[in-house]
Design an enzyme around this catalytic site. Structure first.
Site, short mmCIF file in Angstrom:
data_model
loop_
_atom_site.label_atom_id
_atom_site.label_comp_id
_atom_site.label_asym_id
_atom_site.label_seq_id
_atom_site.Cartn_x
_atom_site.Cartn_y
_atom_site.Cartn_z
CE1 TYR A 1 -3.66 2.54 0.88
CE2 TYR A 1 -2.33 3.15 2.77
CZ TYR A 1 -3.41 3.39 1.93
OH TYR A 1 -4.23 4.48 2.16
CG ASP B 1 -3.27 12.87 4.90
OD1 ASP B 1 -3.36 13.18 3.69
OD2 ASP B 1 -3.97 11.99 5.43
CG ASP C 1 -4.89 7.73 0.34
OD1 ASP C 1 -5.91 8.16 -0.23
OD2 ASP C 1 -4.49 8.16 1.43
CG ASP D 1 -5.76 12.26 -0.76
OD1 ASP D 1 -5.65 11.35 0.09
OD2 ASP D 1 -4.90 13.14 -0.91
CG HIS E 1 -8.34 3.96 -0.56
ND1 HIS E 1 -8.42 5.23 -0.03
CD2 HIS E 1 -7.20 3.42 -0.06
CE1 HIS E 1 -7.39 5.46 0.75
NE2 HIS E 1 -6.62 4.38 0.74
CD GLU F 1 -10.25 10.74 1.41
OE1 GLU F 1 -10.21 11.74 2.15
OE2 GLU F 1 -9.36 9.87 1.37
CB CYS G 1 -5.83 13.00 9.08
SG CYS G 1 -5.54 11.41 9.89
NE ARG H 1 -10.80 7.64 4.04
CZ ARG H 1 -9.72 8.27 4.50
NH1 ARG H 1 -8.52 7.85 4.14
NH2 ARG H 1 -9.83 9.32 5.29
CD GLU I 1 -9.82 6.01 8.05
OE1 GLU I 1 -9.77 4.92 8.64
OE2 GLU I 1 -8.82 6.60 7.60
CG ASN J 1 -6.70 2.54 8.01
OD1 ASN J 1 -5.58 2.05 7.95
ND2 ASN J 1 -6.91 3.85 8.11
#
Length: 289
Positions: free
Chosen positions: A40, A55, A82, A84, A109, A111, A119, A154, A184, A206
């Protein structure tokens, strides 16, 4: 074999599939040497390790893509990335999926936070509507370079909408055609169990340190039906702590000798890199006397 199919095969063979975070190409090689089946790349990891930034949606697609290319060129393991919120509207999301596929990425993924994301384990997260997220997902799915490419949704909805609201979103995202669900900031093992009762696609847990989610064991997660267990920054946090100890020791003690036991040796490094084989190829090019 396409990288997406490698990811799907790993998911089918491992119950659950363990996915460690690898922040750079060398970390990926270490994970492969340790016997992992998938790896990942964290958006937070890219921001912190490659750019020294928090982040908070500061890094771009191109910033992440640089690390993706480096990692996929160094390992044969399928890489989950990731992305975002997809870094923009429809055209940008489509470009992101296309470029990730071309770079050898196996899965992503995306989101349901607003573009100025936070975050997942921090307060004041804001979400887009279900309809807007479905639009993101539709674009992502339709932009696959290869049919086996794995698109995961996500949701950060637990914090503001509770588990029932999060499940409602997940059901809608599944209707749109996603390949997996990433729930998440889960606070109870029962949340995964409840989600699985409403979920027809693989679910990711996660298990990040120092966040909202307890450090559930793989056995606990398997019992409630979790399909993938993610450790996004475990190795990076350990590396950073060790590095800080070395930097402090060099100043304070005037030597690093007391910390040799936490260091990888030169020979161990050479083994991972296949150093001697590369060196032999150089030697073979030298003029023969």
């Amino acid at each position: 074999m396409q990288s997406g199919q490698k990811f799907r095969d790993a998911l089918n063979k491992n119950k659950p599939l363990i996915i460690p975070g690898t922040i750079n190409a060398y970390s990926a090689k270490l994970a492969e040497k340790s016997g992992h089946s998938a790896i990942y790349l964290s958006g937070s990891g890219v921001a912190a390790a490659s750019y020294g930034l928090p982040d908070l949606g500061v890094t771009t697609m191109q910033d992440v893509l640089i690390d993706v290319k480096r990692i996929t060129s160094a390992t044969s393991l399928p890489l989950l990335v990731d992305i975002d919120t997809g870094w923009g509207e429809s055209d940008q999301i489509a470009e992101t999926i296309i470029e990730m596929g071309k770079a050898g990425c196996a899965a992503v993924h995306i989101e349901d936070q607003v573009f100025d994301k936070r975050c997942g384990h921090r307060p004041n997260k804001q979400l887009v509507s279900i309809e807007e997220m479905r639009s993101r997902l539709k674009i992502a799915i339709n932009s696959k370079v290869d049919d086996s490419f794995f698109v995961m949704a996500r949701t950060d909805a637990i914090a503001s909408e509770g588990i029932d609201g999060a499940i409602k979103r997940c059901e809608s995202y599944i209707e749109e055609g996603v390949d997996g669900i990433f729930l998440e900031a889960v606070t109870s093992i029962e949340h995964y169990k409840k989600l699985k009762n409403h979920c027809s696609v693989p679910v990711l847990a996660n298990i990040t340190e120092f966040g909202k989610t307890p450090l559930f064991t793989q056995e606990q997660l398997k019992e409630v039906g979790v399909d993938m267990v993610l450790y996004p920054l475990s190795a990076f946090r350990a590396m950073s702590q060790s590095a800080e100890k070395i930097y402090n020791s060099i100043i304070k003690d005037g030597t690093q000798e007391a910390l040799l036991d936490i260091m990888q040796t030169r020979e161990e490094l050479y083994e991972v890199l296949d150093y001697y084989n590369f060196e032999k190829q150089l030697d073979d090019k030298l003029p023969k006397n």
